[in-house]
Design an enzyme around this catalytic site. Structure first.
Site, PDB file in Angstrom:
ATOM      1  CD1 TRP A  23      -4.245   9.509  99.184  1.00 52.71           C
ATOM      2  CD2 TRP A  23      -6.217   8.503  99.317  1.00 52.71           C
ATOM      3  NE1 TRP A  23      -4.888   9.731  98.004  1.00 52.71           N
ATOM      4  CE2 TRP A  23      -6.119   9.117  98.044  1.00 52.71           C
ATOM      5  CE3 TRP A  23      -7.389   7.795  99.621  1.00 52.71           C
ATOM      6  CZ2 TRP A  23      -7.119   9.053  97.091  1.00 52.71           C
ATOM      7  CZ3 TRP A  23      -8.397   7.736  98.668  1.00 52.71           C
ATOM      8  CH2 TRP A  23      -8.263   8.356  97.419  1.00 52.71           C
ATOM      9  CD  GLU A  77      -7.605 -10.755  88.145  1.00 49.34           C
ATOM     10  OE1 GLU A  77      -7.265 -11.310  89.215  1.00 49.34           O
ATOM     11  OE2 GLU A  77      -8.588 -10.000  88.059  1.00 49.34           O
ATOM     12  CB  THR A 130     -11.981 -12.319  89.303  1.00 46.86           C
ATOM     13  OG1 THR A 130     -13.185 -11.877  88.661  1.00 46.86           O
ATOM     14  CG2 THR A 130     -10.841 -12.285  88.317  1.00 46.86           C
TER      15      THR A 130
END
Ligand code: AMP
Length: 539
Positions: free
Chosen positions: A443, A329, A185
């Site tokens: 947010w 992944e 990764t």
């Protein structure tokens, strides 16, 4: 009652055998690292990958041993994609853009025994050679004539190395769950982690990503994968290519807009796969030179959120776009967005609204979004939560971990992406969990704000970071790259955004830069932006 069908294992070697038998003369064309164009066929790829397998065995490589590559998209790299897993060993494709400390880390961590490198990367290897614990042999992917001087002891010439072996070789019948490949990764935090693909997951992913609503290319296709073979297996294109039997055009090291356009026209490319940075280079070249690629039907984008202006530029040139999402992944292709017959009546903006979404899951993968307590959220296109995924080509553990150790208690893989999903199953990434901005307890999606900023006619690329703020906790700051010739002012950008986002989303500052810092896989390095511009407001 058990089904009474054959239990034929799904093996990587079966793909190249199929291509060589059914599409023997279909070409693989490479712009080589040495310079000239090289041509071979699927039959040649099979023959040479078998000889490679024999050469590997002769040098002591056995099933489950790991073998690394540092290579461009070329026919020799393709041979390694088949020869290494074919014999039961594991192909670790290393990203040459990694920092040298990470390069050393991944090669040692994967315990690679042999390292195959393109000429370009020999100096990289020389610089770290002494610190490699397990690599014993360096094989340089070239012929005798182009072998460089090197400080690495006993470096081997690839062409000579396989020349001594014949192609009379039967691939072993492996367990389909045997490891086939390893990719690490990006490792933006901590050390990179190894994702281990199996033969089975690789073949299923090649099939799944070739479905009609994903990236279907028939045997008539001519495909240029610019997505690198050193990053998530070039989205599996080298394997899907053998499954469908199409012609591959490999760009080698030349990835600039002019070089790609030239190659596309030379070979009549119909489909190409790239990340947004590559598309921008290509489109800028078309814009300034007036060049075009009349044969090109489809551009596929993924790896990072696409700019609306980029999608528009392709559509206005009659090039269809498909947009995929995934991660190392997830092998990587998990969702794809495309325009369907239902979207025909939409105007251009409406079509782009569909295409900027990351799209619907392919059969084989399941998605869900969850709140902070792990509870599933509704698919209404508005509610956002952490995206989780599961399926036969999704990782269950990282290299060295126990099976299942990367999953939550219910068997889902948490992606770290934040997303909405609409009632038709179209997923839209709204942020990375760690990039969300929390202002006054609410947010702000950095991706949404970037998307809006890039609608400004004089902004080519944009990145939004949260900076610490005395009163609000965090506030957004916009860092923008003007379009060539553009000269936007901070005021004009803020006025432009005012109509598009809630007032409290408006960035506290707009900083213009010539370029955004990109990491090894072409993603904007927000950590670097935070280090440079995240000083804080009133703190
Ligand atoms: P990597 O493992 O390097 O391929 O990175 C995977 C990450 O890239 C994902 O978790 C996303 O954050 C990002 N990514 C990949 N594809 C897209 C896309 N189409 N749009 C937005 N972000 C993406």
């Amino acid at each position: 009652m058990r089904g009474l069908m054959m239990e034929t294992p799904l093996l990587v070697s079966s793909l190249v055998e199929h291509a060589a038998r059914v599409f023997p003369d279909t070409e693989i064309v490479t712009r080589t690292v040495e310079g000239p164009i090289h041509r071979c066929t699927w039959k040649d790829v099979r023959s040479r990958s078998r000889r490679l397998a024999r050469a590997l065995q002769a040098s002591g490589v056995r099933e489950a041993d790991t073998v690394a590559t540092l290579g461009w998209n070329t026919q020799r790299h393709l041979e390694l994609y088949y020869g290494v897993p074919g014999l039961g060993a594991v192909l670790h494709t290393v990203n040459p853009r990694l920092h040298s400390t990470q390069l050393i880390y991944v090669l040692n961590h994967a315990a690679d025994r042999i390292l195959f490198v393109d000429l370009t990367f020999v100096p990289l290897v020389e610089a770290v050679w002494e610190q490699l614990d397990t690599v014993r042999t360096l094989v340089i992917l070239t012929d005798r004539k182009h072998m460089p001087e090197t400080t690495v002891p006993g470096a081997v010439c690839y062409e000579e190395w396989i020349a001594g072996h014949d192609d009379d070789y039967a691939w072993p019948e492996l367990d389909e769950n045997a490891a086939a490949g390893i990719c690490y990764t990006s490792g933006t935090t901590g050390n990179p982690k190894g994702v281990v693909f199996s033969n089975r997951s690789t073949v299923l992913h090649a099939m799944g990503s070739s479905l009609p609503d994903a990236f279907p290319v028939s045997a008539d296709g001519v495909v240029l994968p610019v997505v690198p073979m050193f990053h998530v297996m070039a989205w599996g294109v080298p394997y899907a290519a053998a499954l469908s039997g199409y012609k591959l055009v490999m760009p080698g090291p030349r990835l600039d807009g002019e070089g790609l356009t030239e190659l596309m026209n030379l070979e009549g490319v119909t489909h190409y796969f790239g990340v947004p940075t590559v598309h921008l280079g290509l489109l800028a070249h078309w814009e300034t030179s007036g060049a075009s690629v009349p044969t090109l039907k489809l551009a596929t984008t993924g790896g990072a959120a696409p700019a609306r202006s980029m999608l528009r530029a392709f559509l206005s040139r009659g090039v269809d776009v498909r947009h995929g999402w995934g991660m190392t992944e997830t092998s990587p292709v998990a969702t794809v967005s495309r325009l369907t017959a239902r979207h025909e009546g939409l105007d251009e903006d409406g079509k782009i609204d569909v295409l900027v979404k990351q799209g619907r899951p392919l059969y084989g993968v399941e998605l869900r979004i969850v709140d902070e307590g792990g509870r599933p959220l509704t698919w209404d296109g508005r509610t956002s939560g952490e995206l989780q995924i599961r399926g036969p080509w999704v990782c269950s553990a990282y290299l060295g971990g126990e099976p299942g150790s990367a999953l939550d208690g219910e068997g889902w893989f948490p992606t770290g992406d934040v997303a909405t999903i609409d009632p038709e199953g179209r997923m839209k990434i709204t942020d990375r969990k760690k990039d969300l901005i929390k202002s006054g307890g609410e947010w702000i999606s950095s991706i949404d704000l970037e998307d809006m900023a890039m609608r400004h006619p004089e902004i080519a690329r944009a990145a939004v970071i949260g900076v610490p703020h005395e009163k609000w906790g965090e506030r957004p700051v916009l860092i923008a790259v003007p379009t060539p010739g553009g000269d936007p002012s901070k005021q004009s950008v803020l006025e432009f955004l005012e109509g598009l986002v809630a007032r409290w989303w408006l960035p506290d500052d707009v900083i213009f830069v010539d370029a955004l810092p990109l990491g090894g896989t072409g993603k904007v390095q927000k950590t670097e932006l935070r280090a440079r511009y995240g000083g804080g407001i009133g703190v």
